[in-house]
Design a protein around this motif. Structure first.
Motif: not given
Lengths: 515, 254
Positions: B185-189, B222-235
């Motif tokens: 249900g969502w996408a990342a770039d 650097e802000r949106v991701c941690s360890d190359q994964e989008v931070r779950s609270e932002l999702v």
């Protein structure tokens, strides 16, 4: 003002909080804000518009007080907090709406007379005597017009059986809606405080702008007994403590008229800073610092705000009667569009107005012209003009009218507008905001919180109780959501402005005689 | 080619007859013009009436085009209405995430930015309303391609340009990204369109559950991701915003 979410906002910080009550013309609302100025929860309830005769508009003040209590309780509940988390309550209100009530029973003696009500037209002309509508302008900053509260109070005293005698015996209290809400919040018949703030008092035509006190000469001319008047206080101080209800024990710590509250919420704390609120009509206020500036260009001089013991800050105000309502008219009466935002879609199908100008002088021209004999025109029509050009001209009408108010403000105050802060429903129209910036030749900025009116009341209350240390802290809370910068070349702007002014001339003198 | 269906042809002829201005015709006019028996014409008209394509004036008994037909032609959502509805929610998303927010819709072969809220940090930013972004590499574009079949075919047929070493250009790989997007249900770039920039987007649906646009937050990786994964609270915040706007769209037009 805007389409606010009716449920609690998604996420919020931790307490403590400030609650703001907005007692508006069509509804009462309560919004809970956190320390960052973010909305934690909202509740809103509409009240009845009572229209006893053409031109008369009234509100049932008991219904309003009941609604205020309900929305406050519901907003606190939606926020998932208790009153212990709320540090202060702020009030903002529809301005000039006038109520008289019995001090001993707490019962209104009549429905509140709403600012839009025109029943005092004749009275205002009579009060002008041989001087005319500017008779009290030097003292009050206002022309004699039916909006203001003083003549409405006089009408009630003259027309409600036995009221004048009761008033002179000291049994009756007068107030705008801020006074009514504060008196009830702080206990009503059981020790409620009878106060108003400088901004609301400045809309009564009874307060002297220079002394910030009730003007005895005007009271005498208007036959309003001083005994009924509330005490004039600053906009940000603790007036009293709420008694009973969900808010029991919380300080009631601010009051500001709605447009002044928006000025405060937009953090226009420096001289020359201005805000404009785009709804069905538009209200633009510019901070003129510590001196009231007389207007020779049809603007109102009013109090912007006063924080506690600090010196008062004044403002010039210009209002535009028809802005959003012109778009609604194009939708409902002309059928040009099926929803208000579609005006932008239609307007974007062409590059310019094709030579057409719409001047919506539906009930005459207001500031800076004040020509009741004017009526609306669409000028510059040729066969080339399409409905898309008209749509563009509709949006341009709002932008040019803002420019005219802004020019009048510059003339009166000598202060050039540097940036215009905007709020209200029409700020979602990107083309309008760009056009506004082009016509004003100044940046136009939209803040992140659309609810600037409630935010202003919350800010003032928070300052009064030390929730925020100073206005700098409030400025730090202000966040730019969008900014439009001028892109129009100066020659074109001047050419277009000339054409607009020509179109405005065409509206004048349409009515042969005003009676 | 299969034989065409006669009753549909006749129904189409009736709609054409009634179209053009506000025309009202009686049963016998319609039947005689189309050379049909009255009973046949009446049967077709009643079916069209039941579907809302034709209405009968109660006073005169004459027929005219129905409101459903108009809705059919106007079923797209005006993008400026979408912006008006999304305004409050997009502001709140920018404040809570601390990043800039964009609203995008499919336009021609790409994503048209219809709304932009600045990152709330007081830095100078330029309004990007009206800009176009690619469908295949941005979070907004992937959401649109995953949920809107028209956007999907645009993205599949287009030349998928490589902007960074991480851009997905291979068709099979791209389709599996879209499958994944539909499933969650969502996408990342994450640095697939711009180096150093990451975004996360979720779809906005109208009251018919049609995908009408997408909302995204975009910021430094650097802000949106941690360890190359989008931070779950932002999702979670983006999806919550998309749902809130969708709910508002379902509440009807104003």
């Amino acid at each position: 003002m805007t389409d606010a979410p009716h449920t609690g906002a998604a996420s919020h910080g931790h307490g403590p909080f400030i609650a703001a009550i907005d007692q508006g013309t069509t509804s009462s609302r309560c919004i809970v804000f956190d320390k960052d100025g973010r909305i934690v929860s909202v509740d809103q309830k509409e009240h009845e518009q009572i229209l006893p005769k053409p031109g008369w508009v009234e509100h049932n003040a008991n219904e309003i007080w009941t609604n205020v209590q309900e929305v406050v309780a519901s907003a606190i509940e939606k926020a998932g907090i208790t009153s212990a988390d709320v540090k202060a309550i702020g009030i903002t209100n529809q301005r000039e709406t006038t109520l008289l009530w019995d001090k001993n029973t707490g019962e209104p003696v009549h429905n509140a007379i709403v600012w839009q009500d025109t029943r005092t037209d004749a009275l205002c002309r009579e009060l002008g005597r041989n001087v005319g509508q500017d008779r009290f302008r030097r003292e009050t900053g206002l022309p004699l017009a039916s909006y203001f509260a003083g003549p409405k109070a006089r009408w009630l005293l003259d027309n409600v059986e036995g009221l004048r005698e009761r008033a002179e015996r000291g049994e009756i209290l007068f107030g705008t809606m801020d006074s009514w809400v504060i008196w009830n919040l702080t206990g009503g018949v059981d020790g409620g405080v009878h106060v108003t703030d400088v901004t609301n008092a400045s809309r009564t035509m009874l307060m002297n702008l220079h002394t910030m006190a009730w003007d005895k000469k005007i009271l005498a001319s208007m036959h309003v007994p001083a005994a009924i008047l509330p005490e004039i206080r600053s906009s940000a101080e603790v007036y009293g403590i709420a008694k009973g209800g969900v808010l029991d024990g919380i300080p009631v710590a601010s009051a500001l008229g709605d447009q002044q509250a928006a000025l405060f919420g937009q953090t226009c704390f420096a001289k020359g800073e201005a805000k404009s609120t785009y709804g069905t009509g538009t209200f633009m206020l510019i901070n003129t610092g510590h001196t009231p500036v007389n207007s020779y260009n049809g603007l109102l001089t009013t109090v912007g705000y006063r924080i506690g013991e600090e010196r008062a800050v004044y403002a010039l105000e210009g209002s535009i009667a028809v802005t959003g309502s012109l778009v609604q008219w194009m939708r409902d009466q002309m059928g040009l569009i099926s929803s208000a935002p579609e005006i932008e879609t239609l307007a974007l199908t062409v590059e310019d107005n094709g030579g057409a100008y719409v001047v919506p002088a539906f009930s005459g021209l207001f500031a800076p012209y004040w020509r009741p004999d004017a009526r609306g025109v669409i000028a510059g029509l040729t066969r080339y003009v399409t409905k898309a050009h008209i749509a563009r001209a509709v949006l341009e009408a709002t932008a040019w009218q803002t420019r005219e108010i802004s020019d009048a403000m510059t003339k009166d105050s000598g202060v050039e507008l540097t940036t215009l802060k905007v709020d209200g429903g029409m700020t979602s129209n990107n083309l309008l905001m760009q056009t506004l910036s082009d016509f004003l030749d100044a940046p136009v900025v939209r803040p992140m919180v659309a609810e600037t009116t409630c935010l202003g009341a919350a800010y003032a209350a928070g300052l009064a109780v030390g929730f925020w240390p100073d206005t700098d802290a409030l400025r730090a809370n202000w966040r730019r959501a969008a900014e439009w910068t001028p892109r129009m070349d100066a020659d074109k702007r001047e050419r277009e402005y000339k054409s607009w002014l020509k179109a405005v001339q065409r509206t004048m003198g349409w009515l042969e005689e005003e009676d | 080619m299969a034989k065409s269906i006669q009753s549909l042809e006749r129904a189409a002829a009736m709609l054409r007859l009634l179209a053009g201005g506000e025309r009202r015709l009686g049963l016998s006019d319609i039947a005689s013009t189309l050379d049909l028996a009255k009973g046949t014409a009446h049967g077709i008209l009643r079916t069209l009436q039941a579907e809302g394509f034709v209405e009968q004036d109660p006073a005169s008994g004459r027929y005219q085009l129905g409101a459903e037909l108009l809705r059919l032609g106007n079923s797209y959502l005006d993008v400026h209405e979408l912006r008006a509805r999304a305004l409050v929610w997009a502001d709140d998303l920018a404040r809570s995430s601390g990043e800039s927010v964009h609203l995008g819709v499919l336009h021609q072969h790409g994503v048209l930015i219809v709304h932009h809220v600045f990152r709330p940090d007081d830095s100078r930013q330029v309004l990007e309303v009206g800009a176009m972004q690619p469908l295949h590499s941005t979070a907004l574009g992937k959401v649109l391609a995953a949920f809107d079949p028209v956007a999907h075919s645009e993205a599949v047929e287009a030349v998928r340009e490589s902007f960074t070493p991480r851009t997905v250009t291979d068709l099979a790989e791209f389709e599996s990204v879209l499958d994944h997007t539909r499933a969650r249900g969502w996408a990342a770039d994450v640095e697939e369109t711009w180096e150093g920039v990451a975004a996360v987007a979720a779809p906005i649906h109208d009251r018919r559950r049609m995908p009408v646009g997408a909302v995204a937050i975009t910021g430094a990786v650097e802000r949106v991701c941690s360890d190359q994964e989008v931070r779950s609270e932002l999702v979670a915040a983006v999806r919550q915003c998309a749902r809130a706007v969708s709910r508002d769209l379902g509440a009807g037009r104003f």
